[in-house]
Design an enzyme around this catalytic site. Structure first.
Site, PDB file in Angstrom:
ATOM      1  CG  ASP A 126      -0.478   4.508  -7.530  1.00 49.62           C
ATOM      2  OD1 ASP A 126      -0.472   4.850  -8.151  1.00 49.62           O
ATOM      3  OD2 ASP A 126      -0.663   3.991  -6.704  1.00 49.62           O
ATOM      4  CG  ASP A 274      -0.298   1.675  -2.900  1.00 44.85           C
ATOM      5  OD1 ASP A 274      -0.808   2.681  -3.916  1.00 44.85           O
ATOM      6  OD2 ASP A 274       0.464   0.321  -2.868  1.00 44.85           O
TER       7      ASP A 274
HETATM    8  P1  AMP Z   1      -5.846  -1.893  -4.403  1.00 47.85           P
HETATM    9  O1  AMP Z   1      -6.284  -1.139  -5.129  1.00 47.85           O
HETATM   10  O2  AMP Z   1      -6.218  -1.502  -2.704  1.00 47.85           O
HETATM   11  O3  AMP Z   1      -5.903  -3.479  -4.312  1.00 47.85           O
HETATM   12  O4  AMP Z   1      -4.264  -1.420  -4.077  1.00 47.85           O
HETATM   13  C1  AMP Z   1      -3.681  -1.304  -5.165  1.00 47.85           C
HETATM   14  C2  AMP Z   1      -1.917  -1.289  -4.815  1.00 47.85           C
HETATM   15  O5  AMP Z   1      -1.576  -2.600  -3.973  1.00 47.85           O
HETATM   16  C3  AMP Z   1      -1.192  -0.914  -5.829  1.00 47.85           C
HETATM   17  O6  AMP Z   1      -0.828  -0.081  -6.616  1.00 47.85           O
HETATM   18  C4  AMP Z   1       0.065  -2.068  -5.570  1.00 47.85           C
HETATM   19  O7  AMP Z   1       1.031  -0.660  -4.741  1.00 47.85           O
HETATM   20  C5  AMP Z   1      -0.794  -2.763  -4.221  1.00 47.85           C
HETATM   21  N1  AMP Z   1       0.301  -3.326  -4.009  1.00 47.85           N
HETATM   22  C6  AMP Z   1       0.712  -4.794  -4.639  1.00 47.85           C
HETATM   23  N2  AMP Z   1       1.100  -5.994  -4.322  1.00 47.85           N
HETATM   24  C7  AMP Z   1       0.704  -5.895  -3.098  1.00 47.85           C
HETATM   25  C8  AMP Z   1       0.976  -7.061  -2.182  1.00 47.85           C
HETATM   26  N3  AMP Z   1       1.401  -8.417  -1.697  1.00 47.85           N
HETATM   27  N4  AMP Z   1       0.390  -6.244  -0.513  1.00 47.85           N
HETATM   28  C9  AMP Z   1      -0.106  -5.149  -0.432  1.00 47.85           C
HETATM   29  N5  AMP Z   1      -0.303  -4.105  -1.451  1.00 47.85           N
HETATM   30  C10 AMP Z   1       0.062  -4.707  -3.246  1.00 47.85           C
HETATM   31 MG    MG Z   2      -1.161   2.237  -6.339  1.00 52.95          MG
END
Ligand code: AMP
Ligand code: MG
Length: 332
Positions: A126, A274
């Site tokens: 990522d 992720d």
């Molecule tokens: P965070 O910074 O922990 O909120 O996570 C960021 C990541 O959340 C991004 O790299 C996306 O790939 C991922 N993401 C996008 N949409 C969703 C979703 N609906 N549920 C969980 N993760 C998501």
């Molecule tokens: Mg991500």
């Protein structure tokens, strides 16, 4: 090409790669003037995302040319005429760190990340995890991991905005590193020669002292279900809301006990990039990670964790059992 069975070479390559990418992200972020970004204007994060991926793909191609890379981005959008300004900016930022890199070379490096997940051995990246945090001036990460036969073997996680210790006023910039079976470490981002210090999760705490992390974005993790779980567990402290896999690092170094990522939609599948790096760092620091149903994260099914829902990571098995039980009670 030396490929030591213990993966020391792979870790060294990965750490150097994420450090260089972090430099690019930091210099792009310095150019953002707070409050000037409109919703449609995603260019700083686009530039940093592609630039980071280009640098890391190049580093892997140079040191480990046979290895495949499964990364979040591909260069198709960047090749479109309407994105020529972004491409110029990406190339200029990359060329500051790799003199002579031109647009075509940069595009080719980015496209090295378009492999499909190979079941035997591949890297997953990522290039900027936590894009919202990057833009907001909060946490973000550059997350790189080596997966072999469906298991994460090596992890390098750069968190350029995370304080180097538990004191919030400490200088910012941490890299977390792990090789399966060899423990986890953290190092200051700006001191490449530093061998790093071993990190470990916090010991069992009284519920009143338990801290949990969750996404800043309620669209990525259900804040309301997490609040219900916290209530059942007797946790009184408010959640630590943070973007990116910096959350895994914070639990791995003992600053919090729990990371909850609770599904907000039935059809969302977590992406491997992720969680690959963060999950190895937390297990090597002595913690535990599963999905919300208690299943191990399965990295052998392609770009997504197809057989998992959400994520729960804990500092101890005892706490993890209580969390899984609470998740069932809440109906997650
Ligand atoms: P965070 O910074 O922990 O909120 O996570 C960021 C990541 O959340 C991004 O790299 C996306 O790939 C991922 N993401 C996008 N949409 C969703 C979703 N609906 N549920 C969980 N993760 C998501
Ligand atoms: Mg991500």
């Amino acid at each position: 090409m030396s490929q030591t069975p213990g993966y020391e070479n792979e870790l060294a390559v990965a750490l150097e790669a994420v450090r260089l990418a972090a430099k690019l992200c930091q210099s792009v972020r310095k150019e953002i003037t707070p409050g000037t970004l409109s919703k449609a204007d995603l260019s700083p994060v686009t530039v940093a995302d592609f630039g980071s991926q280009a640098l890391i793909a190049r580093a892997l191609a140079t040191a480990l040319p046979d290895d495949l890379l499964v990364a979040e981005e591909d260069a198709a959008d960047l090749r479109k005429p309407e994105n020529s300004a972004a491409l110029t900016s990406v190339s200029q930022h990359v060329a500051k760190l790799v003199p002579g890199a031109d647009a075509e070379t940069v595009l080719a490096w980015i496209d090295r990340g378009a492999s499909n997940a190979d079941p035997r051995r591949f890297w997953t990246l990522d290039p900027i995890d936590g894009t919202k945090g990057f833009l907001r001036g909060d946490q973000y990460a550059i997350a790189l991991a080596l997966i072999v036969d469906g298991r994460v073997e090596v992890a390098a996680l750069a968190c350029p905005a995370l304080p180097q210790g538990l004191n919030p006023g400490a200088p910012e910039g941490v890299v977390f590193a792990a090789i399966r079976g060899q423990g986890a470490k953290d190092q200051p981002l700006d001191q490449p020669g530093d061998a790093g210090a071993s990190i470990s999760v916090a010991s069992d705490a009284d519920p009143s002292a338990v801290r949990f992390c969750e996404s800043q974005e309620s669209g990525h993790s259900s804040h309301s279900h997490a609040a219900d779980v916290a209530k059942i567990l007797g946790i009184t402290a408010s959640p630590i809301r943070m973007d990116s896999q910096a959350k895994y690092g914070v639990v791995a170094r003992g600053q919090a006990h729990l990371y909850l990522r609770l599904p907000t939609r039935a059809d969302y599948r977590e992406k491997i990039w992720d969680h690959a790096a963060g999950s190895l760092i937390i297990t090597e620091a002595g913690g535990l990670v599963t999905d919300v149903d208690g299943r191990p994260l399965d990295f052998s099914l392609g770009r997504e964790l197809l057989s998992n829902r959400g994520v729960a990571a804990s500092a101890s098995a005892q706490l993890h059992d209580r969390v899984l039980h609470a998740l069932r009670q809440v109906g997650v």
